[in-house]
Design a protein around this motif. Structure first.
Motif, mmCIF file in Angstrom:
data_model
loop_
_atom_site.group_PDB
_atom_site.id
_atom_site.type_symbol
_atom_site.label_atom_id
_atom_site.label_comp_id
_atom_site.label_asym_id
_atom_site.label_seq_id
_atom_site.Cartn_x
_atom_site.Cartn_y
_atom_site.Cartn_z
ATOM 1 N N GLY A 1 37.863 37.405 31.038
ATOM 2 C CA GLY A 1 37.703 38.670 31.749
ATOM 3 C C GLY A 1 36.513 38.667 32.677
ATOM 4 N N LEU A 2 35.414 38.059 32.229
ATOM 5 C CA LEU A 2 34.225 37.964 33.076
ATOM 6 C C LEU A 2 34.500 37.129 34.320
ATOM 7 C CD1 LEU A 2 31.160 38.489 33.430
ATOM 8 C CD2 LEU A 2 30.799 36.333 32.219
ATOM 9 N N ILE A 3 35.165 36.008 34.150
ATOM 10 C CA ILE A 3 35.499 35.145 35.293
ATOM 11 C C ILE A 3 36.420 35.879 36.263
ATOM 12 C CG2 ILE A 3 36.749 33.043 35.947
ATOM 13 C CD1 ILE A 3 35.596 31.765 33.403
ATOM 14 N N TYR A 4 37.396 36.621 35.708
ATOM 15 C CA TYR A 4 38.312 37.379 36.554
ATOM 16 C C TYR A 4 37.562 38.424 37.370
ATOM 17 C CZ TYR A 4 41.868 40.790 37.832
ATOM 18 O OH TYR A 4 42.662 41.654 38.529
ATOM 19 N N LEU A 5 36.660 39.171 36.712
ATOM 20 C CA LEU A 5 35.914 40.205 37.422
ATOM 21 C C LEU A 5 34.986 39.618 38.477
ATOM 22 C CD1 LEU A 5 34.998 42.657 34.531
ATOM 23 C CD2 LEU A 5 36.576 43.049 36.423
ATOM 24 N N VAL A 6 34.306 38.533 38.154
ATOM 25 C CA VAL A 6 33.397 37.920 39.126
ATOM 26 C C VAL A 6 34.166 37.409 40.329
ATOM 27 C CG1 VAL A 6 31.872 35.935 39.481
ATOM 28 C CG2 VAL A 6 31.599 37.373 37.460
ATOM 29 N N ARG A 7 35.294 36.763 40.100
ATOM 30 C CA ARG A 7 36.085 36.262 41.238
ATOM 31 C C ARG A 7 36.657 37.401 42.065
ATOM 32 N NH1 ARG A 7 39.364 30.977 39.001
ATOM 33 N NH2 ARG A 7 37.520 29.654 38.809
ATOM 34 N N LYS A 8 37.066 38.476 41.404
ATOM 35 C CA LYS A 8 37.634 39.606 42.140
ATOM 36 C C LYS A 8 36.582 40.263 43.020
ATOM 37 C CE LYS A 8 40.110 43.910 41.492
ATOM 38 N NZ LYS A 8 40.687 44.863 40.557
ATOM 39 N N PHE A 9 35.394 40.505 42.481
ATOM 40 C CA PHE A 9 34.367 41.183 43.262
ATOM 41 C C PHE A 9 33.742 40.267 44.310
ATOM 42 C CE2 PHE A 9 34.300 44.193 39.623
ATOM 43 C CZ PHE A 9 34.626 45.328 40.351
ATOM 44 N N THR A 10 33.609 38.984 44.016
ATOM 45 C CA THR A 10 33.050 38.091 45.038
ATOM 46 C C THR A 10 34.050 37.870 46.164
ATOM 47 O OG1 THR A 10 33.728 36.162 43.768
ATOM 48 C CG2 THR A 10 31.464 36.906 43.504
ATOM 49 N N ALA A 11 35.333 37.859 45.857
ATOM 50 C CA ALA A 11 36.340 37.680 46.909
ATOM 51 C C ALA A 11 36.413 38.925 47.785
ATOM 52 C CB ALA A 11 37.701 37.398 46.303
ATOM 53 N N SER A 12 36.295 40.110 47.182
ATOM 54 C CA SER A 12 36.380 41.338 47.997
ATOM 55 C C SER A 12 35.102 41.547 48.794
ATOM 56 C CB SER A 12 36.654 42.543 47.098
ATOM 57 O OG SER A 12 35.565 42.772 46.223
ATOM 58 N N SER A 13 33.960 41.140 48.273
ATOM 59 C CA SER A 13 32.714 41.328 49.017
ATOM 60 C C SER A 13 32.562 40.283 50.118
ATOM 61 C CB SER A 13 31.514 41.281 48.080
ATOM 62 O OG SER A 13 31.381 39.996 47.526
ATOM 63 N N SER A 14 33.136 39.100 49.942
ATOM 64 C CA SER A 14 33.020 38.078 50.988
ATOM 65 C C SER A 14 33.972 38.345 52.136
ATOM 66 C CB SER A 14 33.265 36.688 50.400
ATOM 67 O OG SER A 14 34.597 36.581 49.976
ATOM 68 N N SER A 15 35.009 39.127 51.916
ATOM 69 C CA SER A 15 35.950 39.421 53.003
ATOM 70 C C SER A 15 35.384 40.491 53.933
ATOM 71 C CB SER A 15 37.288 39.872 52.425
ATOM 72 O OG SER A 15 37.138 41.092 51.729
ATOM 73 N N ARG A 16 34.441 41.282 53.414
ATOM 74 C CA ARG A 16 33.800 42.286 54.283
ATOM 75 C C ARG A 16 32.695 41.631 55.098
ATOM 76 N NH1 ARG A 16 31.735 46.666 50.374
ATOM 77 N NH2 ARG A 16 32.441 45.324 48.716
ATOM 78 N N ASP A 17 32.625 41.975 56.342
ATOM 79 C CA ASP A 17 31.533 41.479 57.195
ATOM 80 C C ASP A 17 30.496 42.571 57.320
ATOM 81 O OD1 ASP A 17 33.852 39.777 59.334
ATOM 82 O OD2 ASP A 17 32.661 39.000 57.658
ATOM 83 N N TRP A 18 29.232 42.216 57.132
ATOM 84 C CA TRP A 18 28.164 43.208 57.230
ATOM 85 C C TRP A 18 27.785 43.339 58.656
ATOM 86 C CZ3 TRP A 18 26.519 46.237 53.263
ATOM 87 C CH2 TRP A 18 27.046 45.923 52.016
#
Length: 69
Positions: free
Chosen positions: A52-69
């Motif tokens: 579950g931890l790996i799933y959450l980390v991958r989900k949030f890192t993938a969604s945050s990396s797709s956003r451009d600041w």
């Protein structure tokens, strides 16, 4: 060992001796089985939490990396 049981009825070898062994060693057998089941349950909980931890980390890192600041 075979000489001891030679001449005894079949029910002594196959029923009475195992029943006596279960009575004598029953508590030990139950505690060992309980320990193994508890260990397997803890291992299963550990694997589920890490997954579950790996799933959450991958989900949030993938969604945050797709956003451009």
């Amino acid at each position: 060992m075979r000489e001891i049981f030679t001449g005894l009825p079949w029910w002594v070898k196959w029923i009475a001796v195992p029943v006596i062994a279960l009575v004598v060693f029953g508590g030990l057998i139950a505690s060992v089985v309980g320990f193994v089941i508890g260990l397997l349950f803890k291992a299963l909980v550990f694997v589920a939490l890490v997954g579950g931890l790996i799933y959450l980390v991958r989900k949030f890192t993938a969604s945050s990396s797709s956003r451009d600041w």
